[in-house]
Scaffold this motif. Structure first.
Motif, PDB file in Angstrom:
ATOM      1  N   TYR A 117     100.510  22.108  -6.582  1.00  0.00           N
ATOM      2  CA  TYR A 117      99.770  21.694  -7.787  1.00  0.00           C
ATOM      3  C   TYR A 117      98.979  20.417  -7.530  1.00  0.00           C
ATOM      4  CZ  TYR A 117     102.943  24.763 -10.485  1.00  0.00           C
ATOM      5  OH  TYR A 117     103.656  25.818 -10.990  1.00  0.00           O
ATOM      6  N   ALA A 118      99.658  19.427  -6.916  1.00  0.00           N
ATOM      7  CA  ALA A 118      99.007  18.142  -6.668  1.00  0.00           C
ATOM      8  C   ALA A 118      97.802  18.301  -5.749  1.00  0.00           C
ATOM      9  CB  ALA A 118     100.015  17.157  -6.075  1.00  0.00           C
ATOM     10  N   ILE A 119      97.963  19.069  -4.677  1.00  0.00           N
ATOM     11  CA  ILE A 119      96.839  19.302  -3.759  1.00  0.00           C
ATOM     12  C   ILE A 119      95.690  19.972  -4.494  1.00  0.00           C
ATOM     13  CG2 ILE A 119      96.091  20.656  -1.752  1.00  0.00           C
ATOM     14  CD1 ILE A 119      98.863  20.188  -0.559  1.00  0.00           C
ATOM     15  N   PHE A 120      95.999  20.987  -5.287  1.00  0.00           N
ATOM     16  CA  PHE A 120      94.962  21.717  -6.010  1.00  0.00           C
ATOM     17  C   PHE A 120      94.194  20.794  -6.956  1.00  0.00           C
ATOM     18  CE2 PHE A 120      93.266  25.707  -7.648  1.00  0.00           C
ATOM     19  CZ  PHE A 120      93.435  26.552  -6.563  1.00  0.00           C
ATOM     20  N   GLY A 121      94.940  19.960  -7.689  1.00  0.00           N
ATOM     21  CA  GLY A 121      94.284  19.071  -8.646  1.00  0.00           C
ATOM     22  C   GLY A 121      93.457  17.992  -7.983  1.00  0.00           C
ATOM     23  N   VAL A 122      94.027  17.322  -6.970  1.00  0.00           N
ATOM     24  CA  VAL A 122      93.321  16.224  -6.303  1.00  0.00           C
ATOM     25  C   VAL A 122      92.079  16.730  -5.577  1.00  0.00           C
ATOM     26  CG1 VAL A 122      93.494  14.506  -4.463  1.00  0.00           C
ATOM     27  CG2 VAL A 122      95.374  14.784  -6.087  1.00  0.00           C
ATOM     28  N   VAL A 123      92.195  17.846  -4.890  1.00  0.00           N
ATOM     29  CA  VAL A 123      91.045  18.395  -4.164  1.00  0.00           C
ATOM     30  C   VAL A 123      89.957  18.842  -5.133  1.00  0.00           C
ATOM     31  CG1 VAL A 123      90.287  20.251  -2.638  1.00  0.00           C
ATOM     32  CG2 VAL A 123      92.417  19.054  -2.171  1.00  0.00           C
ATOM     33  N   SER A 124      90.348  19.428  -6.261  1.00  0.00           N
ATOM     34  CA  SER A 124      89.355  19.842  -7.258  1.00  0.00           C
ATOM     35  C   SER A 124      88.613  18.640  -7.816  1.00  0.00           C
ATOM     36  CB  SER A 124      90.038  20.609  -8.398  1.00  0.00           C
ATOM     37  OG  SER A 124      90.625  21.808  -7.926  1.00  0.00           O
ATOM     38  N   LEU A 125      89.304  17.523  -7.980  1.00  0.00           N
ATOM     39  CA  LEU A 125      88.650  16.300  -8.443  1.00  0.00           C
ATOM     40  C   LEU A 125      87.712  15.733  -7.385  1.00  0.00           C
ATOM     41  CD1 LEU A 125      88.423  14.140 -10.669  1.00  0.00           C
ATOM     42  CD2 LEU A 125      90.389  12.985  -9.629  1.00  0.00           C
ATOM     43  N   ALA A 126      88.104  15.870  -6.131  1.00  0.00           N
ATOM     44  CA  ALA A 126      87.297  15.312  -5.042  1.00  0.00           C
ATOM     45  C   ALA A 126      85.961  16.012  -4.869  1.00  0.00           C
ATOM     46  CB  ALA A 126      88.093  15.375  -3.733  1.00  0.00           C
ATOM     47  N   ILE A 127      85.779  17.169  -5.506  1.00  0.00           N
ATOM     48  CA  ILE A 127      84.516  17.892  -5.362  1.00  0.00           C
ATOM     49  C   ILE A 127      83.353  17.070  -5.906  1.00  0.00           C
ATOM     50  CG2 ILE A 127      84.436  19.118  -7.567  1.00  0.00           C
ATOM     51  CD1 ILE A 127      83.768  20.690  -4.153  1.00  0.00           C
ATOM     52  N   VAL A 128      83.641  16.133  -6.813  1.00  0.00           N
ATOM     53  CA  VAL A 128      82.590  15.264  -7.354  1.00  0.00           C
ATOM     54  C   VAL A 128      81.946  14.451  -6.243  1.00  0.00           C
ATOM     55  CG1 VAL A 128      82.119  13.350  -8.928  1.00  0.00           C
ATOM     56  CG2 VAL A 128      83.718  15.156  -9.598  1.00  0.00           C
ATOM     57  N   LEU A 129      82.718  14.127  -5.207  1.00  0.00           N
ATOM     58  CA  LEU A 129      82.219  13.295  -4.108  1.00  0.00           C
ATOM     59  C   LEU A 129      81.546  14.115  -3.011  1.00  0.00           C
ATOM     60  CD1 LEU A 129      85.341  10.972  -3.760  1.00  0.00           C
ATOM     61  CD2 LEU A 129      83.270  10.570  -5.119  1.00  0.00           C
ATOM     62  N   ALA A 130      81.554  15.438  -3.134  1.00  0.00           N
ATOM     63  CA  ALA A 130      80.989  16.287  -2.080  1.00  0.00           C
ATOM     64  C   ALA A 130      79.491  16.029  -1.944  1.00  0.00           C
ATOM     65  CB  ALA A 130      81.238  17.761  -2.401  1.00  0.00           C
TER      66      ALA A 130
END
Length: 494
Positions: free
Chosen positions: A85-98
């Motif tokens: 869950y944590a990986i999924f949430g953090v990575v989904s948030l990081a897409i803003v920085l892509a």
């Protein structure tokens, strides 16, 4: 009384938490389909980068599934879930920085790691939470309904988000949902681990990862581009690695993945059904979405809404299948479900394809694939609780292979028939895809006709394959002389 027979007091609340996380993961598998056009316009990836943006998730899921399930067996499935869950949430948030295609590919790969942790853990925990066979059948029916509903909701949610926001929203929607899942898992889910976990060794990890990812990659590439030496070599390496992994597992008294489970006929019947159901859905929903948007001229949101009846049929069938199997048998329900899906494919071949025909045919296919809940029940009911992680890994791997084989085989058939139906003077771009013909009124008519014809003949091919699977499952699920003749969830006596 053994703990195996004692129901957990929070099992239904636990199922709700597991279903929430499954819903998010299933939505994420299909939501990207409607976000791809805008993502492509904004990021401008090369054709190779675009393929990796699409494929990175499934390749990593396939490669990591076995290891993730083994880690859950040893260190705790709830712990694995929360990490996923944590990986999924953090990575989904990081897409803003892509800031480019390379970053998006890396983030999609990390999402695959999170998905590989979540999917088998949900199934394994259902096996251990629900010790009563009939309750487990009901829980697996809910699990299958959520899976089908999540896949169907993905395009709708994605289309709605894209009406108001950028393509980033297709990822960011995961963040609040996963935050809720983490809190709920910590508060409500009990820890679960195997009493006899498999041995996790470096060689098994490498062999399973290289074997699964290599084979899935090769099937995808050979299906998209035909024979290519590089993809064939990768596939051969994958087969060798998987063979070595299986042999190593058979020699070990406590293997990382207990492949001996596949010796059971009912277990194999469940696996064949899982592969076949995903085979039915994969290419059909991809081709159907293209028909709705390119030929019917619908927006992504409208196309997603027209796909909802198929997802709804799958949800309804998932909930009705367990009581139906109790009244008849798992064997009859599984075979009838696959035969129903074959009928849906046959409708595409037998009737003129228009909006109504397509929606009805896909709904009939969805109705048949709803028996996935029975396949899960066969797999999990024939598995001891301490082997739940291995069973879940095998089942999830079956889903991955079914989807990949569908796109590779039926997608290749559809593409070849499409090109064969085009006029001799069609441009290379039009031969590559129907979308390339949209800008030309002269080219679009013949291209649309060729695409529709290819969809019809692909329906016939799908009907043959799924019909053969229905016969195979009927034979595999035949009860042994000492087995009880009726019911879904009562395991064969040993």
């Amino acid at each position: 009384m053994s703990t195996e027979l004692q129901p957990h007091p929070r099992r239904w609340v636990g199922l709700a938490v597991l279903s929430l996380s499954l819903l998010v993961v299933m939505m994420d598998m299909t939501i990207l389909n409607v976000a791809l056009p805008e993502l492509t316009r904004d990021v401008r990836p090369t054709s190779v980068e675009l393929l990796w943006i699409v494929d990175a998730y499934s390749l990593v899921v396939a490669g990591v599934l076995v290891t993730a399930a083994a880690l859950g067996d040893r260190f705790g499935r709830r712990r694995l879930l929360i990490t996923g869950y944590a990986i999924f949430g953090v990575v989904s948030l990081a897409i803003v920085l892509a800031d480019g295609a390379g970053t998006i590919i890396a983030l999609r790969a990390l999402l695959g790691v999170g998905g590989a942790m979540i999917m088998p853990a949900t199934l394994a925990m259902i096996r251990t939470l629900f010790t009563d066979a009939r309750e487990r059948g009901m829980a697996l029916g809910v699990w299958a309904a959520v899976a089908g509903g999540g896949a169907g909701l993905g395009p709708v949610v994605g289309g709605a988000l894209l009406e108001a926001f950028s393509w980033h929203a297709a990822f960011l929607v995961n963040v609040p949902l996963m935050a809720v899942a983490v809190v709920a898992a910590v508060a409500l889910l009990p820890e679960s681990r195997s009493a006899r976990p498999g041995r996790i060794d470096a060689a098994s990890v490498v062999l399973s990862l290289a074997g699964m990812a290599g084979l899935v990659y090769a099937i995808k590439e050979l299906g998209k581009h035909g024979f290519e030496p590089g993809a064939a070599i990768v596939g051969a390496v994958g087969v060798v690695a998987l063979t070595a992994f299986v042999r190593r597992s058979l020699r070990s008294p406590q293997p990382m993945l207990d492949v001996r489970l596949l010796a059971g006929r009912r277990f194999r019947a469940g696996v064949v059904t899982a592969v076949s159901a995903m085979f039915a859905m994969g290419a059909l929903f991809l081709l159907g979405a293209q028909h709705l948007q390119l030929i019917e001229g619908l927006s992504p949101l409208a196309a997603g809404l027209w796909l909802l009846p198929a997802a709804g049929a799958s949800v309804v069938a998932s909930l009705l299948a367990p009581p139906l199997a109790e009244r008849t048998s798992a064997r009859a329900t599984l075979s009838a479900g696959l035969a129903t899906s074959a009928l849906g494919f046959l409708l595409l071949f037998a009737l003129p394809i228009d909006l109504l025909t397509l929606v009805v045919a896909m709904s009939v296919v969805g109705l048949g694939t709803g028996t996935l809940s029975i396949a899960s029940a066969l797999i999990m009911s024939d598995t001891p609780a301490e082997k739940a992680g291995s069973a879940a890994a095998i089942e999830e791997t079956s889903y991955e292979f079914g989807m990949v084989l569908s796109i590779a085989i039926l997608g290749t058939v559809a593409a070849a028939l499409y090109r064969a139906g085009l006029p001799a003077d069609a441009t290379p771009a039009v031969r590559e895809s129907l979308a390339a013909a949209l800008g030309s009124s002269e080219a679009f008519g013949p291209a649309a006709a060729a695409f529709t014809d290819s969809l019809a003949w692909t329906g016939l091919a799908g009907a043959v394959v799924i019909g053969a699977a229905a016969v195979a499952v009927w034979r595999l699920a035949a009860p042994r002389p000492d087995a009880r003749p009726r019911g879904l969830v009562v395991p064969d006596p040993r």
